[in-house]
Design an enzyme around this catalytic site. Structure first.
Site, short mmCIF file in Angstrom:
data_model
loop_
_atom_site.label_atom_id
_atom_site.label_comp_id
_atom_site.label_asym_id
_atom_site.label_seq_id
_atom_site.Cartn_x
_atom_site.Cartn_y
_atom_site.Cartn_z
N SER A 38 0.85 -1.21 0.02
CA SER A 38 -0.12 -0.11 0.16
C SER A 38 0.93 1.33 -0.08
O SER A 38 2.10 1.24 0.54
CB SER A 38 -0.76 0.02 1.25
N LYS A 58 -0.65 6.15 3.50
CA LYS A 58 -0.10 6.43 4.98
C LYS A 58 -0.86 6.22 6.10
O LYS A 58 -0.36 5.48 6.97
CB LYS A 58 0.38 8.02 4.69
N ASP A 114 -7.46 -4.71 1.19
CA ASP A 114 -8.16 -4.05 0.21
C ASP A 114 -9.38 -3.95 1.19
O ASP A 114 -10.03 -4.89 1.91
CB ASP A 114 -8.56 -4.77 -0.86
N PHE A 120 -9.13 8.67 8.91
CA PHE A 120 -8.67 9.03 7.40
C PHE A 120 -10.02 8.53 6.68
O PHE A 120 -10.84 7.94 7.12
CB PHE A 120 -7.50 8.61 6.89
N TYR A 142 -13.23 7.69 4.95
CA TYR A 142 -15.00 7.82 5.30
C TYR A 142 -14.97 8.00 6.92
O TYR A 142 -16.27 8.06 7.27
CB TYR A 142 -15.81 6.78 4.72
N HIS A 189 -13.12 -2.35 11.65
CA HIS A 189 -13.09 -3.66 10.42
C HIS A 189 -11.81 -4.14 10.45
O HIS A 189 -11.35 -5.26 10.17
CB HIS A 189 -13.70 -3.32 9.13
#
EC number: 3.6.1.66
Length: 196
Positions: A10, A13, A69, A147, A149, A175
């Site tokens: 990824s 950050k 993801d 960060f 949503y 999550h």
């Protein structure tokens, strides 16, 4: 035994920071993917995209790779933004504004965050897990932390958005934290088998 190098697949950050905190106690050296390394996410699910990223970064670096993801699925919008969460608009602010505008005509504000994690070595998938968090989309952003949503996702039963929570609280109920709870025992087992 020396620490095992693990490349985070990824360039985000925020994700990298969360990964570092979640994996702080492991005998691994967390590395970031090569600068400018782009991976086309062609999967139709979060797990397919995590798998694509983990394999691509592992093959490019020759190290184990951990890919995430994740995204937000809103019930009234047929699961959107879903796998397109990060590509829904060009900035966090614009993504939030777009989602709130699209949700305006609906009273159903149910949503869930999903995080799919995949660890790969070369083209071989070693670990796959998914974590979820159910909630609602707020009518306006609340909170300063996090960060993406986070300012508009209120966790079911808590009355707080992710952005109103400190890292420790989000880690335990979010999550990504839920996915890591499933990943950690499997990662311990994997690292244990690599010592032999």
């Amino acid at each position: 035994m020396d620490n095992v190098p693990l490349v985070i697949a990824s360039g985000n950050k925020g994700k990298i920071g969360e990964f570092k905190k979640l994996l702080d106690d492991f005998p691994i050296d967390l590395l970031t993917q090569p600068v400018g390394f782009e991976i086309e996410e062609t999967g139709s699910t979060f797990m397919e995209n995590a798998r694509i990223k983990a394999i691509a970064v592992s093959q490019a670096t020759g190290n184990l790779s951990l890919a995430d993801d994740s995204g937000l699925s809103v019930e009234a919008l047929g699961g959107a933004p879903g796998i397109y969460s990060s590509r829904y608009a060009s900035s966090d602010k614009q993504r939030i504004e777009k989602l709130l505008a699209e949700l305006k005509p609906f009273s159903n504000r149910k949503a869930k965050f999903e995080c799919a994690l995949c660890i790969a070595s070369g083209e071989k998938v070693l670990i796959e897990v998914s974590g979820f968090c159910e909630g609602l989309i707020t009518f306006f952003p609340k909170g300063q932390n996090g960060f993406g949503y986070d300012p508009i996702f209120e966790v079911s039963g808590l009355g707080e958005t992710y952005a109103e929570m400190d890292h420790e609280k989000k880690k335990h109920i979010g999550h990504r934290g839920n996915a890591f709870k499933l990943l950690i025992p499997k990662l311990k087992q994997l690292l244990g088998s690599m010592k032999k």
